[in-house]
Design an enzyme around this catalytic site. Structure first.
Site, PDB file in Angstrom:
ATOM      1  N   GLY A  48       0.863  -1.177   0.000  1.00 46.51           N
ATOM      2  CA  GLY A  48       0.000   0.000   0.000  1.00 46.51           C
ATOM      3  C   GLY A  48       0.891   1.215   0.000  1.00 46.51           C
ATOM      4  O   GLY A  48       1.779   1.350  -0.837  1.00 46.51           O
ATOM      5  N   GLU A  49       0.689   2.074   0.980  1.00 46.55           N
ATOM      6  CA  GLU A  49       1.522   3.273   1.086  1.00 46.55           C
ATOM      7  C   GLU A  49       2.038   3.358   2.526  1.00 46.55           C
ATOM      8  O   GLU A  49       1.262   3.539   3.457  1.00 46.55           O
ATOM      9  CB  GLU A  49       0.672   4.502   0.691  1.00 46.55           C
ATOM     10  CG  GLU A  49       1.373   5.819   0.813  1.00 46.55           C
ATOM     11  CD  GLU A  49       2.768   5.804   0.178  1.00 46.55           C
ATOM     12  OE1 GLU A  49       2.885   5.504  -1.028  1.00 46.55           O
ATOM     13  OE2 GLU A  49       3.751   6.055   0.899  1.00 46.55           O
ATOM     14  N   SER A  50       3.343   3.197   2.665  1.00 41.42           N
ATOM     15  CA  SER A  50       3.909   3.077   4.014  1.00 41.42           C
ATOM     16  C   SER A  50       3.697   4.334   4.857  1.00 41.42           C
ATOM     17  O   SER A  50       3.521   4.245   6.070  1.00 41.42           O
ATOM     18  CB  SER A  50       5.405   2.751   3.929  1.00 41.42           C
ATOM     19  OG  SER A  50       6.106   3.754   3.222  1.00 41.42           O
ATOM     20  N   CYS A  80       6.186  -5.104   0.235  1.00 44.71           N
ATOM     21  CA  CYS A  80       6.334  -3.754  -0.326  1.00 44.71           C
ATOM     22  C   CYS A  80       6.227  -2.675   0.764  1.00 44.71           C
ATOM     23  O   CYS A  80       7.164  -2.536   1.542  1.00 44.71           O
ATOM     24  CB  CYS A  80       5.345  -3.559  -1.464  1.00 44.71           C
ATOM     25  SG  CYS A  80       5.829  -2.235  -2.576  1.00 44.71           S
ATOM     26  N   ARG A 109      12.906   3.574  -0.264  1.00 43.00           N
ATOM     27  CA  ARG A 109      11.543   3.641  -0.825  1.00 43.00           C
ATOM     28  C   ARG A 109      11.603   3.997  -2.306  1.00 43.00           C
ATOM     29  O   ARG A 109      12.472   4.759  -2.719  1.00 43.00           O
ATOM     30  CB  ARG A 109      10.728   4.738  -0.138  1.00 43.00           C
ATOM     31  CG  ARG A 109      10.083   4.325   1.154  1.00 43.00           C
ATOM     32  CD  ARG A 109       9.290   5.489   1.732  1.00 43.00           C
ATOM     33  NE  ARG A 109       8.049   5.723   1.032  1.00 43.00           N
ATOM     34  CZ  ARG A 109       7.550   6.933   0.777  1.00 43.00           C
ATOM     35  NH1 ARG A 109       8.192   8.027   1.120  1.00 43.00           N
ATOM     36  NH2 ARG A 109       6.406   7.051   0.147  1.00 43.00           N
ATOM     37  N   ILE A 137       5.639  -2.806  -7.569  1.00 41.40           N
ATOM     38  CA  ILE A 137       4.853  -1.577  -7.775  1.00 41.40           C
ATOM     39  C   ILE A 137       5.445  -0.485  -6.886  1.00 41.40           C
ATOM     40  O   ILE A 137       5.280  -0.521  -5.667  1.00 41.40           O
ATOM     41  CB  ILE A 137       3.360  -1.807  -7.431  1.00 41.40           C
ATOM     42  CG1 ILE A 137       2.797  -2.993  -8.217  1.00 41.40           C
ATOM     43  CG2 ILE A 137       2.549  -0.535  -7.712  1.00 41.40           C
ATOM     44  CD1 ILE A 137       1.435  -3.482  -7.720  1.00 41.40           C
ATOM     45  N   ARG A 138       6.151   0.465  -7.503  1.00 42.67           N
ATOM     46  CA  ARG A 138       6.852   1.513  -6.736  1.00 42.67           C
ATOM     47  C   ARG A 138       7.532   0.898  -5.490  1.00 42.67           C
ATOM     48  O   ARG A 138       7.352   1.350  -4.366  1.00 42.67           O
ATOM     49  CB  ARG A 138       5.878   2.630  -6.336  1.00 42.67           C
ATOM     50  CG  ARG A 138       5.411   3.441  -7.538  1.00 42.67           C
ATOM     51  CD  ARG A 138       4.505   4.599  -7.139  1.00 42.67           C
ATOM     52  NE  ARG A 138       3.304   4.123  -6.459  1.00 42.67           N
ATOM     53  CZ  ARG A 138       2.279   3.533  -7.066  1.00 42.67           C
ATOM     54  NH1 ARG A 138       2.292   3.354  -8.370  1.00 42.67           N
ATOM     55  NH2 ARG A 138       1.231   3.151  -6.392  1.00 42.67           N
ATOM     56  N   HIS A 178       4.937  -8.381  -4.486  1.00 46.06           N
ATOM     57  CA  HIS A 178       3.598  -8.669  -3.950  1.00 46.06           C
ATOM     58  C   HIS A 178       3.160 -10.102  -4.248  1.00 46.06           C
ATOM     59  O   HIS A 178       2.402 -10.335  -5.196  1.00 46.06           O
ATOM     60  CB  HIS A 178       2.579  -7.728  -4.594  1.00 46.06           C
ATOM     61  CG  HIS A 178       2.747  -6.288  -4.266  1.00 46.06           C
ATOM     62  ND1 HIS A 178       2.175  -5.702  -3.154  1.00 46.06           N
ATOM     63  CD2 HIS A 178       3.416  -5.309  -4.897  1.00 46.06           C
ATOM     64  CE1 HIS A 178       2.490  -4.422  -3.122  1.00 46.06           C
ATOM     65  NE2 HIS A 178       3.240  -4.148  -4.166  1.00 46.06           N
ATOM     66  N   GLU A 180       0.964 -11.654  -2.913  1.00 44.07           N
ATOM     67  CA  GLU A 180      -0.497 -11.702  -2.730  1.00 44.07           C
ATOM     68  C   GLU A 180      -1.253 -11.384  -4.012  1.00 44.07           C
ATOM     69  O   GLU A 180      -2.468 -11.525  -4.064  1.00 44.07           O
ATOM     70  CB  GLU A 180      -0.924 -10.759  -1.589  1.00 44.07           C
ATOM     71  CG  GLU A 180      -0.812  -9.263  -1.854  1.00 44.07           C
ATOM     72  CD  GLU A 180       0.598  -8.677  -1.649  1.00 44.07           C
ATOM     73  OE1 GLU A 180       1.584  -9.444  -1.595  1.00 44.07           O
ATOM     74  OE2 GLU A 180       0.690  -7.427  -1.571  1.00 44.07           O
TER      75      GLU A 180
HETATM   76  N1  GLN Z   1       5.914   3.180  -2.537  1.00 43.64           N
HETATM   77  C1  GLN Z   1       5.078   2.655  -1.501  1.00 43.64           C
HETATM   78  C2  GLN Z   1       5.527   3.144  -0.135  1.00 43.64           C
HETATM   79  O1  GLN Z   1       6.464   3.865  -0.015  1.00 43.64           O
HETATM   80  C3  GLN Z   1       5.023   1.156  -1.511  1.00 43.64           C
HETATM   81  C4  GLN Z   1       4.296   0.672  -2.734  1.00 43.64           C
HETATM   82  C5  GLN Z   1       3.603  -0.646  -2.560  1.00 43.64           C
HETATM   83  O2  GLN Z   1       3.365  -1.128  -1.454  1.00 43.64           O
HETATM   84  N2  GLN Z   1       3.187  -1.188  -3.670  1.00 43.64           N
HETATM   85  O3  GLN Z   1       4.941   2.771   0.826  1.00 43.64           O
END
Ligand code: GLN
Length: 198
Positions: A48-50, A80, A109, A137-138, A178, A180
């Site tokens: 997700g987004e940390s 991630c 990151r 993904i990023r 991921h 999952e």
């Molecule tokens: N770039 C996201 C972060 O810094 C991580 C991306 C992801 O979980 N797919 O949290």
């Protein structure tokens, strides 16, 4: 006794981890409050987004309880954003970035840069016979790590070749990618076996 595995359910791909865990044969439950954390033997921190998950950990008063459980040996698996949250040190975080910590490593990151910010590839994974199809993904990568951390997978081609993207330290497991999202249950099964060992 059967182990109860929680999925931290503040933000991110919670559902996908729940589905993967159930498919791997365990009973999974969502964790949003400290009382729910008390009910589980292990935790998955989703992608997700940390930064967002970190803020919500503070708001929901879960950060300190989670840190304590991890310090006390609770198994945890982060994918991630979850990998970032389980790292002791974060590069390119926001000024207010918080960590649960536990893994003696430094992650960067969004490490792969804009050109390749999302990509997929097959990579070898220690202990698994066939390569894993890894979806990034990023994603972060592991920039440095202590002796207690075991690298499990590396990027194999391209500019990022050699970068470590999966690690284990005792009961803690983390992947930049991921598992999952692919329907391949082997990494979740590895975590379930770590939980049973613990
Ligand atoms: N770039 C996201 C972060 O810094 C991580 C991306 C992801 O979980 N797919 O949290």
């Amino acid at each position: 006794m059967t182990s109860r595995i929680g999925v931290l359910a503040l933000q991110g791909d919670v559902r996908e981890h729940m589905v993967a865990l159930e498919a791997a044969g365990v009973t999974a439950s969502t964790v949003r409050r400290p009382a729910e954390l008390d009910q589980v033997d292990a935790i998955v921190v989703p992608g997700g987004e940390s930064t967002t998950i970190g803020k919500l950990l503070v708001t929901f008063e879960l950060l300190e309880p989670l840190r304590k459980r991890v310090r006390d040996g609770m198994p945890a698996f982060g994918s991630c954003a979850g990998m970032i949250l389980l790292a002791d040190r974060v590069l390119d975080g926001t000024a207010d970035q918080v960590s649960i910590g536990g893994l003696d490593m430094t992650v960067r990151r969004n490490a792969f840069g804009r050109q390749v910010d999302s990509f997929e590839g097959d990579i070898r994974f220690v202990g698994l016979d066939e390569p894993v199809h890894a979806v990034f993904i990023r994603a972060p990568w592991v920039e440095a790590m202590g002796d207690a951390v075991e690298p499990l997978a590396k990027v194999e081609d391209g500019q990022a070749a050699g970068r470590i993207v999966a690690v284990r330290q005792g009961p803690l497991l983390a992947t930049s990618f991921h598992p999952e999202l692919t329907g391949d249950l082997r990494v979740h099964r590895l975590f379930v076996s770590m939980v049973r060992e613990a």
